[in-house]
Write a protein that holds these residues in place. Structure first.
Motif, PDB file in Angstrom:
ATOM      1  N   ILE A   1      -0.415  -7.010 -12.902  1.00  0.00           N
ATOM      2  CA  ILE A   1       0.438  -5.969 -12.325  1.00  0.00           C
ATOM      3  C   ILE A   1      -0.417  -4.935 -11.604  1.00  0.00           C
ATOM      4  CG2 ILE A   1       1.982  -4.043 -12.901  1.00  0.00           C
ATOM      5  CD1 ILE A   1       3.149  -5.891 -15.129  1.00  0.00           C
ATOM      6  N   LEU A   2      -1.524  -4.525 -12.221  1.00  0.00           N
ATOM      7  CA  LEU A   2      -2.420  -3.556 -11.570  1.00  0.00           C
ATOM      8  C   LEU A   2      -2.945  -4.120 -10.255  1.00  0.00           C
ATOM      9  CD1 LEU A   2      -3.957  -0.894 -11.522  1.00  0.00           C
ATOM     10  CD2 LEU A   2      -5.729  -1.987 -12.947  1.00  0.00           C
ATOM     11  N   TRP A   3      -3.364  -5.376 -10.258  1.00  0.00           N
ATOM     12  CA  TRP A   3      -3.850  -6.028  -9.035  1.00  0.00           C
ATOM     13  C   TRP A   3      -2.759  -6.055  -7.966  1.00  0.00           C
ATOM     14  CZ3 TRP A   3      -2.017 -11.056  -7.580  1.00  0.00           C
ATOM     15  CH2 TRP A   3      -2.650 -11.608  -6.473  1.00  0.00           C
ATOM     16  N   ALA A   4      -1.536  -6.400  -8.375  1.00  0.00           N
ATOM     17  CA  ALA A   4      -0.426  -6.463  -7.417  1.00  0.00           C
ATOM     18  C   ALA A   4      -0.125  -5.084  -6.842  1.00  0.00           C
ATOM     19  CB  ALA A   4       0.822  -7.046  -8.089  1.00  0.00           C
ATOM     20  N   VAL A   5      -0.071  -4.067  -7.695  1.00  0.00           N
ATOM     21  CA  VAL A   5       0.232  -2.712  -7.230  1.00  0.00           C
ATOM     22  C   VAL A   5      -0.863  -2.218  -6.277  1.00  0.00           C
ATOM     23  CG1 VAL A   5       0.477  -0.303  -7.989  1.00  0.00           C
ATOM     24  CG2 VAL A   5       1.684  -2.120  -9.200  1.00  0.00           C
TER      25      VAL A   5
ATOM     26  N   THR B   1      -2.880  -4.085  -4.472  1.00  0.00           N
ATOM     27  CA  THR B   1      -2.783  -4.884  -3.245  1.00  0.00           C
ATOM     28  C   THR B   1      -1.665  -4.372  -2.348  1.00  0.00           C
ATOM     29  OG1 THR B   1      -3.649  -6.847  -4.376  1.00  0.00           O
ATOM     30  CG2 THR B   1      -2.400  -7.221  -2.341  1.00  0.00           C
ATOM     31  N   LEU B   2      -0.507  -4.117  -2.916  1.00  0.00           N
ATOM     32  CA  LEU B   2       0.637  -3.644  -2.134  1.00  0.00           C
ATOM     33  C   LEU B   2       0.397  -2.240  -1.590  1.00  0.00           C
ATOM     34  CD1 LEU B   2       3.380  -5.123  -4.433  1.00  0.00           C
ATOM     35  CD2 LEU B   2       2.603  -6.001  -2.218  1.00  0.00           C
TER      36      LEU B   2
ATOM     37  N   LEU C   1      -1.808  -2.624   1.376  1.00  0.00           N
ATOM     38  CA  LEU C   1      -1.058  -3.196   2.496  1.00  0.00           C
ATOM     39  C   LEU C   1      -0.024  -2.211   3.051  1.00  0.00           C
ATOM     40  CD1 LEU C   1      -0.549  -6.786   1.073  1.00  0.00           C
ATOM     41  CD2 LEU C   1      -1.967  -6.141   3.040  1.00  0.00           C
ATOM     42  N   ARG C   2       0.081  -1.046   2.416  1.00  0.00           N
ATOM     43  CA  ARG C   2       1.009   0.017   2.808  1.00  0.00           C
ATOM     44  C   ARG C   2       2.478  -0.405   2.722  1.00  0.00           C
ATOM     45  NH1 ARG C   2      -3.383   1.433   6.682  1.00  0.00           N
ATOM     46  NH2 ARG C   2      -4.291   3.313   5.802  1.00  0.00           N
ATOM     47  N   VAL C   3       2.783  -1.228   1.742  1.00  0.00           N
ATOM     48  CA  VAL C   3       4.171  -1.575   1.456  1.00  0.00           C
ATOM     49  C   VAL C   3       4.772  -0.373   0.739  1.00  0.00           C
ATOM     50  CG1 VAL C   3       5.691  -3.143   0.208  1.00  0.00           C
ATOM     51  CG2 VAL C   3       3.641  -4.031   1.323  1.00  0.00           C
ATOM     52  N   LYS C   4       5.931   0.071   1.162  1.00  0.00           N
ATOM     53  CA  LYS C   4       6.499   1.323   0.650  1.00  0.00           C
ATOM     54  C   LYS C   4       7.556   1.157  -0.440  1.00  0.00           C
ATOM     55  CE  LYS C   4       4.125   4.214   3.001  1.00  0.00           C
ATOM     56  NZ  LYS C   4       3.170   5.033   2.272  1.00  0.00           N
ATOM     57  N   ASN C   5       8.340   0.096  -0.396  1.00  0.00           N
ATOM     58  CA  ASN C   5       9.417  -0.118  -1.367  1.00  0.00           C
ATOM     59  C   ASN C   5       9.126  -1.395  -2.141  1.00  0.00           C
ATOM     60  OD1 ASN C   5      11.140   2.139  -0.549  1.00  0.00           O
ATOM     61  ND2 ASN C   5      11.294   0.995   1.366  1.00  0.00           N
ATOM     62  N   VAL C   6       8.968  -1.245  -3.464  1.00  0.00           N
ATOM     63  CA  VAL C   6       8.455  -2.352  -4.259  1.00  0.00           C
ATOM     64  C   VAL C   6       9.256  -2.534  -5.547  1.00  0.00           C
ATOM     65  CG1 VAL C   6       6.429  -3.195  -5.517  1.00  0.00           C
ATOM     66  CG2 VAL C   6       6.122  -1.918  -3.391  1.00  0.00           C
ATOM     67  N   VAL C   7       9.562  -3.789  -5.853  1.00  0.00           N
ATOM     68  CA  VAL C   7      10.069  -4.184  -7.163  1.00  0.00           C
ATOM     69  C   VAL C   7       9.072  -5.200  -7.699  1.00  0.00           C
ATOM     70  CG1 VAL C   7      11.911  -5.318  -8.446  1.00  0.00           C
ATOM     71  CG2 VAL C   7      12.475  -3.853  -6.495  1.00  0.00           C
TER      72      VAL C   7
END
Length: 153
Positions: free
Chosen positions: A37-41, A43-44, A47-53
């Motif tokens: 989860i830490l790696w995914a958060v 990474t996102l 990548l400047r992804v703003k809305n995440v589930v």
């Protein structure tokens, strides 16, 4: 060793990104999941992804994120995730528990790390470049939602 993967989709189910990496061995499944989860958060965020589930099939890891005081043994990882989420990088971020079946593509990518010796991580945009089996699965399992799926093995 643990293989980890994420699938990032837009609200129409189209894949935006997919990634794979490998981690050193974790002492238990919850630690492996929280590391993923830490790696995914991170990474996102990068990548400047703003809305995440963030969707996981590990109920205990999600519970630790929502009630960290009940899970003191995971305090370090949980705090790192919370700090990353609070860095004003995201307009919206949440975590949810889903079935293992919901994470089947990411699970297969993560499992390929150990099964096929794919120890090189990658990050790809869209659904290419990737093996034909992955492209077919990505297209067949499109879901109308903005979900990041991952699963450590």
């Amino acid at each position: 060793m643990s293989g980890v993967a994420l699938i990032a989709r837009d609200c129409n189910g189209k894949v935006i990104y997919h990634a794979r990496d490998v981690f050193t061995r974790s002492s238990d499944r919850i630690i492996a999941e929280l590391r993923c989860i830490l790696w995914a958060v991170q990474t996102l965020r990068d990548l400047r992804v703003k809305n995440v589930v963030i969707a996981s099939d590990c109920q205990a890891a999600i519970a630790a994120l929502y009630n960290p005081s009940y899970w003191p043994q995971y305090r370090g990882l949980v705090n790192a995730i919370i700090i990353t989420c609070q860095a004003k990088s995201f307009d919206y971020i949440t975590f949810e528990v889903v079935s293992r079946h919901s994470n089947s593509i990411a699970g297969d990518i993560a499992f390929s790390v150990m099964r096929d010796g794919r120890f090189n991580g990658y990050l790809a945009s869209g659904h290419g470049p990737s093996p034909a089996w992955l492209n077919d699965r990505i297209l067949s399992e499109a879901q109308p939602r903005y979900v990041f799926r991952f699963l450590p093995y």
